[in-house]
Design a protein around this motif. Structure first.
Motif, short mmCIF file in Angstrom:
data_model
loop_
_atom_site.label_atom_id
_atom_site.label_comp_id
_atom_site.label_asym_id
_atom_site.label_seq_id
_atom_site.Cartn_x
_atom_site.Cartn_y
_atom_site.Cartn_z
N SER A 89 0.82 -1.20 0.00
CA SER A 89 0.00 0.00 0.00
C SER A 89 0.86 1.25 0.00
O SER A 89 0.58 2.22 -0.71
N TYR A 126 -4.96 8.07 -0.65
CA TYR A 126 -5.52 7.10 -1.60
C TYR A 126 -6.40 7.71 -2.69
O TYR A 126 -7.20 7.01 -3.31
N TYR A 127 -6.25 8.99 -2.96
CA TYR A 127 -7.00 9.61 -4.06
C TYR A 127 -6.40 9.22 -5.40
O TYR A 127 -5.18 9.16 -5.55
N TRP A 138 -14.72 8.69 -3.51
CA TRP A 138 -14.00 7.42 -3.36
C TRP A 138 -14.04 7.02 -1.89
O TRP A 138 -14.10 7.87 -1.00
N HIS A 139 -14.05 5.74 -1.65
CA HIS A 139 -14.02 5.28 -0.25
C HIS A 139 -13.61 3.82 -0.19
O HIS A 139 -13.56 3.11 -1.21
N ALA A 140 -13.32 3.37 1.02
CA ALA A 140 -12.89 1.99 1.24
C ALA A 140 -14.08 1.04 1.13
O ALA A 140 -15.25 1.45 1.26
N ASP A 141 -13.78 -0.23 0.92
CA ASP A 141 -14.84 -1.23 0.93
C ASP A 141 -15.13 -1.66 2.36
O ASP A 141 -14.58 -1.08 3.32
N TYR A 198 -8.87 0.05 -0.23
CA TYR A 198 -9.13 0.94 -1.36
C TYR A 198 -8.66 0.30 -2.66
O TYR A 198 -7.55 -0.26 -2.72
N SER A 199 -9.47 0.41 -3.69
CA SER A 199 -9.05 -0.08 -4.99
C SER A 199 -7.79 0.67 -5.44
O SER A 199 -7.58 1.83 -5.10
N ARG A 232 -15.04 4.10 -6.78
CA ARG A 232 -14.47 5.38 -7.21
C ARG A 232 -15.29 5.88 -8.39
O ARG A 232 -15.46 5.17 -9.39
#
Length: 300
Positions: free
Chosen positions: A27, A125-126, A172-175, A180-181, A193
């Motif tokens: 990551s 993570y953008y 965008w956001h986490a699952d 995050y993808s 996203r």
């Protein structure tokens, strides 16, 4: 304790795995690579006068000196710090470290003049250029994506009340597992996203899922710091957004959910009362929320 023992004790602390096969190193490497590709940090400050650089560098070093003197920092602690800083770079975790522990203060200073919506940190993570979904649409997601379905409506306007037709809301956001993808393996490239361009009335309607709280990656250098200091690694559930319109300042924010146990002790110190949503349970296993944005015009 010797220097080697100090370093070993820090490195031997067990960190809590965030689940799945994602790792902090992977990551971190992705975040560093993305930052290097998408940002132009030196270009944007290439004309900074030497006096400004001199002032900032001396202020930072002065704060370090004060800490050393006041806390009587030992050589063992100093060498452990050097080893940790080297490892942060090897892990690619500088974006994570700075975004979690420093960015919130930079954001506060940079936006204190605004009259419109409050913002908060971007985080590491953008990814730009997410798929366009129109004014009303569903964010890209996997079939059977885990999480409570969420319908989000709102409008984008200027501080004078004018609706901003054509404004863009990037989301965008986490699952549900906190990943995050594009920063964890096995997730479709644009999962959770999307970009939404509002209509003539400034309105948008987004269909997504309610994210879950998650821990920042803890199996790398940042996790070692968290464990050594006795901190927790949790972030409350949140939606990331960037809202933009011609002639207006870009708004970067995160939106939170009431009742989350980490709203008051977010490790990234990014929660503001104005950013907490008011979701309504529709009674059919889904929730809805209405939250719009007021953007500040660019100052001439």
């Amino acid at each position: 304790m010797t220097t080697d023992q100090t370093i070993e004790s820090v490195e031997s602390i067990e960190s809590v795995e965030s689940g799945g096969s994602a790792s902090a190193a992977a990551s971190g490497a992705s975040a560093t690579e993305r930052f290097a590709a998408d940002k132009s940090p030196f270009e944007s400050v290439k004309d900074t006068p030497p006096e400004r650089v001199d002032t900032l560098a001396k202020r930072v070093l002065s704060a370090v000196y004060d800490t050393i003197r006041e806390e009587k920092v030992t050589y063992d602690e100093f060498n452990a710090l050097k080893a940790w800083l080297i490892q942060v770079g090897k892990d690619g975790e500088w974006p994570l470290f700075l975004d979690v522990w420093v960015e919130h203060e930079v954001e506060k200073v940079a936006t204190e003049h605004r009259e419109g919506n409050k913002g908060t940190i971007e985080g590491p993570y953008y990814v730009p250029d997410a798929p366009e979904q129109g004014a009303t649409g569903t964010i890209p997601m996997r079939d059977g994506e885990s999480g409570t379905p969420l319908t989000w409506t709102g409008r984008v306007s200027s501080t004078d009340g004018t609706e901003l037709a054509g404004a863009k809301v990037e989301l965008w956001h986490a699952d549900a597992d906190g990943f995050y993808s594009q920063f964890a393996p096995g997730i479709p490239e644009w999962n959770l996203r999307g970009s939404f361009t509002v209509g003539d009335d400034g309105a948008f309607e987004i269909h997504t899922i309610r994210p879950a709280p998650y821990q920042i990656p803890t199996d790398g250098s940042c996790g070692k710091l968290i464990a050594a200091a006795g901190w927790h690694a949790w972030r409350p559930a949140h939606l990331h957004v960037k809202v933009s319109a011609p002639g207006h300042e870009l708004l970067t924010a995160q939106l939170y959910f009431p009742g989350d146990e980490h709203n008051d002790d977010d490790i990234a110190s990014a929660v503001k009362p104005e950013l907490v949503l008011s979701p309504v349970d529709a009674g059919d296993g889904t929730v809805s929320v209405d939250y719009g944005f007021v953007l500040d015009p660019v100052r001439g």
